[in-house]
Motif scaffolding. Structure first.
Motif, short mmCIF file in Angstrom:
data_model
loop_
_atom_site.label_atom_id
_atom_site.label_comp_id
_atom_site.label_asym_id
_atom_site.label_seq_id
_atom_site.Cartn_x
_atom_site.Cartn_y
_atom_site.Cartn_z
N ARG A 341 0.82 -1.21 0.00
CA ARG A 341 0.00 0.00 0.00
C ARG A 341 0.85 1.26 0.00
O ARG A 341 0.47 2.29 -0.56
N SER A 342 2.01 1.16 0.62
CA SER A 342 2.88 2.34 0.74
C SER A 342 3.40 2.83 -0.61
O SER A 342 3.87 3.96 -0.73
N ALA A 343 3.29 1.98 -1.65
CA ALA A 343 3.78 2.37 -2.99
C ALA A 343 2.79 3.25 -3.74
O ALA A 343 3.08 3.74 -4.83
N THR A 344 1.61 3.46 -3.16
CA THR A 344 0.62 4.36 -3.77
C THR A 344 1.24 5.74 -3.95
O THR A 344 1.86 6.29 -3.04
N SER A 345 1.07 6.32 -5.16
CA SER A 345 1.78 7.55 -5.49
C SER A 345 0.85 8.64 -6.00
O SER A 345 -0.22 8.37 -6.55
N ALA A 402 5.04 -3.06 -15.76
CA ALA A 402 4.75 -3.69 -14.46
C ALA A 402 4.91 -2.74 -13.29
O ALA A 402 4.10 -2.74 -12.35
N LYS A 403 5.94 -1.90 -13.34
CA LYS A 403 6.19 -0.99 -12.22
C LYS A 403 5.18 0.14 -12.15
O LYS A 403 5.18 0.92 -11.19
N MET A 404 4.31 0.25 -13.17
CA MET A 404 3.26 1.26 -13.13
C MET A 404 2.06 0.80 -12.30
O MET A 404 1.18 1.60 -11.99
N ILE A 405 2.00 -0.50 -11.99
CA ILE A 405 0.99 -1.00 -11.07
C ILE A 405 1.59 -0.89 -9.68
O ILE A 405 2.45 -1.67 -9.28
N HIS A 406 1.19 0.11 -8.94
CA HIS A 406 1.85 0.44 -7.68
C HIS A 406 1.38 -0.37 -6.49
O HIS A 406 2.18 -0.88 -5.71
N SER A 407 0.06 -0.48 -6.32
CA SER A 407 -0.45 -1.23 -5.16
C SER A 407 -1.83 -1.80 -5.45
O SER A 407 -2.54 -1.34 -6.33
N GLY A 428 1.19 8.70 2.62
CA GLY A 428 1.39 10.14 2.77
C GLY A 428 0.68 10.94 1.71
O GLY A 428 0.96 12.13 1.51
N CYS A 429 -0.26 10.31 1.00
CA CYS A 429 -0.99 10.98 -0.08
C CYS A 429 -2.45 11.19 0.31
O CYS A 429 -2.94 10.62 1.27
N ALA A 430 -3.13 12.04 -0.46
CA ALA A 430 -4.57 12.25 -0.27
C ALA A 430 -5.32 11.38 -1.26
O ALA A 430 -4.94 11.29 -2.44
N ILE A 431 -6.36 10.71 -0.79
CA ILE A 431 -7.17 9.84 -1.65
C ILE A 431 -8.50 10.54 -1.94
O ILE A 431 -9.24 10.88 -1.02
N VAL A 432 -8.78 10.78 -3.21
CA VAL A 432 -10.03 11.41 -3.63
C VAL A 432 -10.93 10.33 -4.23
O VAL A 432 -10.51 9.61 -5.14
N GLU A 495 -3.80 12.36 -4.79
CA GLU A 495 -3.24 13.70 -4.87
C GLU A 495 -2.23 13.93 -3.76
O GLU A 495 -2.12 13.13 -2.82
N ASP A 496 -1.52 15.03 -3.88
CA ASP A 496 -0.59 15.41 -2.83
C ASP A 496 -1.39 15.79 -1.58
O ASP A 496 -2.35 16.55 -1.66
N LYS A 497 -0.96 15.27 -0.45
CA LYS A 497 -1.71 15.47 0.79
C LYS A 497 -1.67 16.92 1.24
O LYS A 497 -2.57 17.40 1.93
N TYR A 498 -0.63 17.63 0.87
CA TYR A 498 -0.49 19.00 1.34
C TYR A 498 -0.56 19.98 0.18
O TYR A 498 -0.24 21.10 0.26
#
Length: 498
Positions: A341-345, A402-407, A428-432, A495-498
């Motif tokens: 999950r941490s690989a979510t970008s 393959a590396k484009m599939i993050h989590s 550390g990202c924002a999920i919309v 999105e970026d969290k901040y």
């Protein structure tokens, strides 16, 4: 095992020709039984004087519990008393006796109360065991045998409810179980409870588990082979059966097994084996164990995953009366690459496959009397969807994508709201989220039931596959899903969290 049951009426009792008790009061209860079961009630024994007869406060507690007689036909006033026993109530004799002992109830009364459900010899034995276990004299043995109460119950904390309280408890468990990070590195731990992932993973270092075939292989072929620095990962997960499916063992086993498979597959692993643990209360029918196992075996047979080991136990030995079933299913798999999950970008697109729910939806349908819903949950659609992604990752020529599939994750822990919360925390990202698209990705019959019952579709486990991927690969995944007949929706972005 002998058990006793009594129905005591406030009015005079009569017996019919068969010898059955017929209380004249339609709301009769076993007052003495209620007195025992509610001995920790504030309305009972305010002065801890358990030798008092039924005080007024406790009588009110009893009167609130109405065991109404059932089925007397129109025009008939004759009513049949309800017989109550320890088996009927699902009574934990050890807990029952321990509570009374800690309230300083005399041994004579504790034994007498136990003998309402078991014979006197066993009642005396249980009391003596409780007495011995409450007075451990050795300092070390007392230290390792006791715990410090928090005075926070599972109900108050929200344990198992997949909300913030439950997530908080998970983090505390992680702090205990995961230990020192440096030590974890030595053990090759890649994923554990701290990462809030669906499963744990351990790295298999190169050469550590090479077999004889590897050693004897033709040297030229071995040199020409491009090998990674490691031999992959062992991925493992365990899922408990839904606590409300005790009386529906096949469903309990099926959904627990499917959940365990989901948890390892979303980390990028191919399932290898199941393990099972089953606990049945003393008076439970052993056929529950067989049906539970059949539910696991059904998932295993349809997904080509064997059950290789297991355990069966009684809940509390012979001290827990009733027929409660509980257990869990573990799944073990192998992965060449992990999808944490941490690989979510930032910039990722969220793709969600259609979900019909599992244990939670089945339980809701059963207890609310919603017909046709349980059948909707009995499928392996999630496994099919996950296999589409795993096949893509292993496909030759797909390496650059393959590396484009993050989590990947499954929409279970408190629904997509809970999963979004955890994804946001670890990445550390924002999920919309797009609510209308999420609703479109829920089985129509299941969605209709949730709306009718006023249950938030975004806050309940619906067993969908959720992907966080680079937007450049969305079309390829869409094509693969459509080719295999997998329904899906684009349900959000990162999105970026901040």
């Amino acid at each position: 095992m002998a058990s006793t049951s009594r129905v005591i009426s406030k009015e005079k009792r009569n017996r019919n020709s068969t010898g059955d008790i017929e209380p004249k009061n339609a709301h009769s209860v076993n007052v003495r039984l209620c007195k025992s079961l509610f001995c920790n009630s504030k309305s009972y024994c305010k002065n801890n004087d358990c030798n008092d007869n039924y005080n007024n406060g406790f009588k009110e507690v009893c009167e609130r519990i109405e065991y109404k007689s059932s089925e007397y036909k129109k025009g008939e006033r004759k009513e049949k008393g309800v017989r109550i026993s320890g088996e009927t109530l699902g009574l934990d004799l050890e807990c029952f006796a321990r509570v009374l002992y800690r309230k300083k109830v005399s041994g004579e009364i504790v034994i007498r109360e136990l003998c309402r459900f078991i014979d006197e010899e066993r009642g005396k034995a249980i009391y003596q065991e409780i007495k011995n276990s409450e007075k451990i004299e050795d300092r070390f043995e007392r230290y390792v045998s006791t715990y410090t109460p928090s005075n926070i119950t599972a109900e108050i904390s929200g344990l198992g409810c997949r909300g913030e309280g439950d997530f908080f408890i998970h983090r505390l468990i992680a702090a205990i179980s995961c230990g020192d990070e440096k030590a974890e590195l030595k053990l090759n731990v890649e994923l554990d409870s701290r990462t809030q992932d669906d499963a744990g993973a351990v790295l298999i270092p190169r050469g550590r588990y090479d077999n004889k075939y590897d050693e004897d292989r033709d040297e030229k072929n071995r040199d020409n082979e491009k090998r990674d620095e490691n031999k992959g990962y062992v991925v493992a997960a365990v899922d408990g059966m839904h606590s409300r499916l005790s009386s529906f063992p096949f469903l309990a086993g099926f959904h627990a097994a499917r959940a365990a498979l989901r948890d390892i597959m979303v980390k990028g692993a191919r399932p290898i084996a199941f393990i099972s643990d089953i606990h049945l209360a003393n008076n439970g029918d052993v056929c529950k164990v067989f049906d539970y196992s059949a539910g696991i075996a059904t998932v295993g047979e349809l997904s080509n995953v064997p059950i290789v080991s297991g355990s069966t136990l009684r809940i509390g030995g012979d001290l827990v009366l009733g027929d409660r079933l509980t257990g869990c299913v573990g799944a073990i798999g192998y992965a060449r690459r992990l999808l944490p999950r941490s690989a979510t970008s930032v910039g990722d697109v969220l793709i969600m496959t259609e979900g019909s729910g599992g244990g939670t939806i089945s339980t809701t349908a059963i207890f609310y009397g919603k017909k046709g819903i349980v059948k909707e949950t009995l499928n392996l659609d999630f496994i099919k969807s996950a296999n589409v992604i795993l096949d893509m990752l292993e496909e030759k020529g797909f390496e650059k994508y393959a590396k484009m599939i993050h989590s990947m994750t499954d929409v279970t822990n408190g629904g997509i709201r809970g999963d979004a919360f955890e994804l946001s925390e670890v990445s550390g990202c924002a999920i919309v989220l797009y609510e209308d698209k999420i609703r479109n990705a829920i089985n129509k019959k299941v969605l209709k039931m949730l709306i009718e019952l006023g249950i938030d579709p975004l806050g309940v486990s619906i067993d969908s596959l959720l992907l966080c991927v680079d937007k450049r690969i969305v079309d390829k995944i869409s094509e693969a899903f459509e080719e295999k007949g997998v329904r899906y929706e684009i349900v959000g972005r990162v999105e970026d969290k901040y």
